[in-house]
Each structure stands twice: as C-alpha cells, then as structure tokens.
Design an enzyme around this catalytic site. Structure first.
Site, short mmCIF file in Angstrom:
data_model
loop_
_atom_site.label_atom_id
_atom_site.label_comp_id
_atom_site.label_asym_id
_atom_site.label_seq_id
_atom_site.Cartn_x
_atom_site.Cartn_y
_atom_site.Cartn_z
N ASP A 1 -5.15 1.33 10.58
CA ASP A 1 -6.41 0.95 10.90
C ASP A 1 -6.48 0.67 12.50
O ASP A 1 -6.61 1.41 13.30
CB ASP A 1 -6.89 -0.05 10.01
CG ASP A 1 -8.31 -0.44 10.05
OD1 ASP A 1 -9.04 -0.16 10.92
OD2 ASP A 1 -8.86 -0.86 8.84
N LYS B 1 -7.18 5.72 10.70
CA LYS B 1 -8.55 5.48 11.03
C LYS B 1 -8.73 5.43 12.69
O LYS B 1 -8.63 4.54 13.31
CB LYS B 1 -9.05 4.15 10.70
CG LYS B 1 -9.40 3.99 9.14
CD LYS B 1 -9.95 2.53 8.90
CE LYS B 1 -10.46 2.50 7.57
NZ LYS B 1 -10.75 1.31 7.08
N GLU C 1 3.57 4.16 6.09
CA GLU C 1 2.52 3.34 5.83
C GLU C 1 1.35 4.15 4.97
O GLU C 1 1.20 5.54 5.14
CB GLU C 1 1.76 2.88 7.14
CG GLU C 1 2.37 1.71 8.04
CD GLU C 1 1.61 0.42 7.26
OE1 GLU C 1 1.04 0.56 5.91
OE2 GLU C 1 1.47 -0.52 7.63
N ASP C 2 0.56 3.36 4.25
CA ASP C 2 -0.54 4.11 3.62
C ASP C 2 -1.54 4.24 4.65
O ASP C 2 -2.27 5.43 4.52
CB ASP C 2 -0.81 3.31 2.31
CG ASP C 2 -1.21 1.83 2.81
OD1 ASP C 2 -0.55 1.40 3.70
OD2 ASP C 2 -2.17 1.13 2.07
N PHE D 1 -14.25 1.85 4.48
CA PHE D 1 -13.39 1.32 3.47
C PHE D 1 -13.11 2.42 2.53
O PHE D 1 -13.82 3.26 2.14
CB PHE D 1 -14.17 0.23 2.76
CG PHE D 1 -13.14 -0.52 2.12
CD1 PHE D 1 -12.32 -1.67 2.40
CD2 PHE D 1 -12.69 -0.52 0.70
CE1 PHE D 1 -11.42 -2.55 1.67
CE2 PHE D 1 -11.80 -0.98 0.06
CZ PHE D 1 -11.23 -2.14 0.39
N ARG E 1 -5.22 0.47 -6.84
CA ARG E 1 -3.73 1.05 -6.27
C ARG E 1 -3.24 2.19 -6.94
O ARG E 1 -2.54 3.07 -6.45
CB ARG E 1 -2.80 0.02 -6.19
CG ARG E 1 -3.10 -1.28 -5.16
CD ARG E 1 -1.76 -1.87 -4.78
NE ARG E 1 -2.20 -3.24 -4.21
CZ ARG E 1 -2.29 -3.24 -2.89
NH1 ARG E 1 -2.25 -2.49 -1.94
NH2 ARG E 1 -2.62 -4.71 -2.21
N GLY F 1 0.92 -1.29 0.01
CA GLY F 1 -0.03 -0.01 0.13
C GLY F 1 0.79 1.38 -0.15
O GLY F 1 0.28 2.34 -0.66
N ASP G 1 -5.95 -0.69 -2.09
CA ASP G 1 -6.82 -1.64 -3.14
C ASP G 1 -8.13 -1.97 -2.60
O ASP G 1 -8.43 -2.10 -1.38
CB ASP G 1 -5.83 -2.82 -3.34
CG ASP G 1 -5.85 -3.89 -2.18
OD1 ASP G 1 -5.53 -3.36 -0.99
OD2 ASP G 1 -6.40 -5.08 -2.52
C1 PRP Z 1 -2.73 -2.42 5.38
C2 PRP Z 1 -1.85 -1.22 5.57
C3 PRP Z 1 -1.43 -1.67 6.85
C4 PRP Z 1 -2.55 -2.63 7.65
C5 PRP Z 1 -3.18 -1.43 8.59
O1 PRP Z 1 -2.14 -3.37 4.69
O2 PRP Z 1 -1.08 -1.06 4.62
O3 PRP Z 1 -0.05 -2.19 6.84
O4 PRP Z 1 -3.55 -3.00 6.57
O5 PRP Z 1 -4.13 -2.21 9.27
P1 PRP Z 1 -4.13 -2.45 10.86
O6 PRP Z 1 -3.89 -1.09 11.61
O7 PRP Z 1 -5.69 -2.87 11.16
O8 PRP Z 1 -3.28 -3.94 11.11
P2 PRP Z 1 -2.74 -4.54 3.84
O9 PRP Z 1 -3.00 -5.73 5.07
O10 PRP Z 1 -4.07 -4.23 3.46
O11 PRP Z 1 -2.04 -5.02 2.77
P3 PRP Z 1 -1.41 -4.21 1.66
O12 PRP Z 1 -0.81 -2.83 2.00
O13 PRP Z 1 -0.40 -4.98 0.64
O14 PRP Z 1 -2.75 -3.65 0.67
#
Ligand code: PRP
Length: 181
Positions: free
Chosen positions: A106, A134, A102-103, A155, A168, A48, A162
């Site tokens: 959450d 978030k 980080e993108d 979302f 993306r 991400g 994605d």
């Molecule tokens: C997303 C994002 C963080 C994580 C955050 O990655 O890049 O790494 O989720 O969520 P959390 O705070 O609830 O742990 P994802 O698992 O969607 O992988 P990606 O970046 O490859 O899309």
C-alpha cells in the site's frame, strides 16, 4: 458471488479466482526462469500472504527454501522512528536470494522496514513479489520485482486479505462499495 457482506460492510467482486490464478501462474513462470541457479529462500509475510504464497509456491520448480514471518508495529530504534519489527525469522539468509512474498503493498512502509532489516542478515540479494500494489498510495522508491495487479487506492478483501479479521479465506478479491450520499 458478485456481491458480499462482511460484518457491517458491502463489497463488490473485483478480481475473480480465475484472474488471480492466471497472474499467480505468470509470476511463477517468470520466477522459475529468472531465479534458476540462485540459492533462493521465499519468505511469506503473514497473515495476508498465506494464500498467495501457497498458490505461487505450488508452481515453483526451483530448489528453494520456504519460510514465513510476521511484522509487528514497534517503536524500536534509538532515533525513535516507528519501525515494524520482524518476528519468527530464524533462517540463515547469508549468501541467499531472498524473495519476499506480500499480498498487498500500500504505502510501502512495511516493505521498507522489512527490506531494511532483511538486508542486515547479509543476503546476496532481496527481491519483492506482491500480488497487489496500490500504485497511487505507494510512497516508496523501492523497486517491486513481481507485481500481480496494480489496483486503485480502495479497500480490498479476500484471498488472504481481511476486513476485521474476516474474509481471508475467500477465493476472489472484493472491493469495498463506495457509499453514495
Ligand atoms: C498488510 C500487507 C502489508 C501491509 C502493506 O498487512 O500484508 O504487510 O499491510 O501496507 P503498507 O504498504 O501501507 O505498509 P496488515 O498490516 O494488514 O497485516 P495482515 O497481513 O496480517 O492482514
């Protein structure tokens, strides 16, 4: 485009490319001032963060190393707790200021796992930058040093994020439309 369809879902424009670039610029401005004189390594969390990292790092004027890593779900500790394992991190972090990119943050579970493991490599300090946070979903008490936008627990897709692997490459960030019955 104010409205897009990805696979089976409809999304509304939430953050325009201009707004995103403006926030990325101001994070870069702060980093250039606050990290001056530090021995910095930026570590982007794939997939991400690739877009955020690329735009941010073009505006960083510090002498810094740049690397990327992935996290994978992994049941790995003796206590049996689910920990996300770090993949592809080969750099020596000892004595460095690590800035994790980080993108989106959450629940905070991923960043907790990353931080715990990165600290094991004995860096001088670790800072965290995320484009999106978030706030309502965030359960951790780890301090986030740089946040682009605090967003509701909905979302989102685009600018690295994605839906089913798609979206993306979008320049804007879109939010899933609420279904009214
Ligand atoms: C997303 C994002 C963080 C994580 C955050 O990655 O890049 O790494 O989720 O969520 P959390 O705070 O609830 O742990 P994802 O698992 O969607 O992988 P990606 O970046 O490859 O899309």
């Amino acid at each position: 485009m104010p409205h897009i369809v990805i696979a089976d879902k409809e999304f509304q424009l939430y953050l325009s490319a201009e707004k995103i670039q403006h926030q990325v610029e101001s994070i870069a401005y702060r980093m250039n001032r606050e990290l001056k004189g530090h021995n910095v390594i930026f570590i982007g969390v794939l997939n991400g963060a690739f877009m955020f990292a690329a735009d941010l790092l073009k505006r960083i004027h510090l002498e810094a190393q740049i690397s990327f890593m992935k996290v994978s779900s992994y049941c790995g500790t003796s206590s049996g707790i689910q920990v996300k394992r770090l993949i592809g991190l080969n750099e020596d972090l000892k004595g460095k200021t690590v800035v994790i990119l980080e993108d989106i943050i959450d629940t905070g579970k991923t960043i907790e796992d990353i931080l715990f493991q990165i600290k094991g490599f004995r860096p001088t300090e670790v800072q965290i930058a995320t484009l999106l946070l978030k706030k309502e979903a965030y359960k951790s008490n780890i301090n986030i040093d740089y946040t682009g936008f605090e967003i509701p627990d909905r979302f989102v897709v685009g600018y690295g994020l994605d839906y089913m692997g798609y979206g993306r490459n979008l320049r804007n960030i879109y939010m899933l439309e609420e279904v009214h019955s």
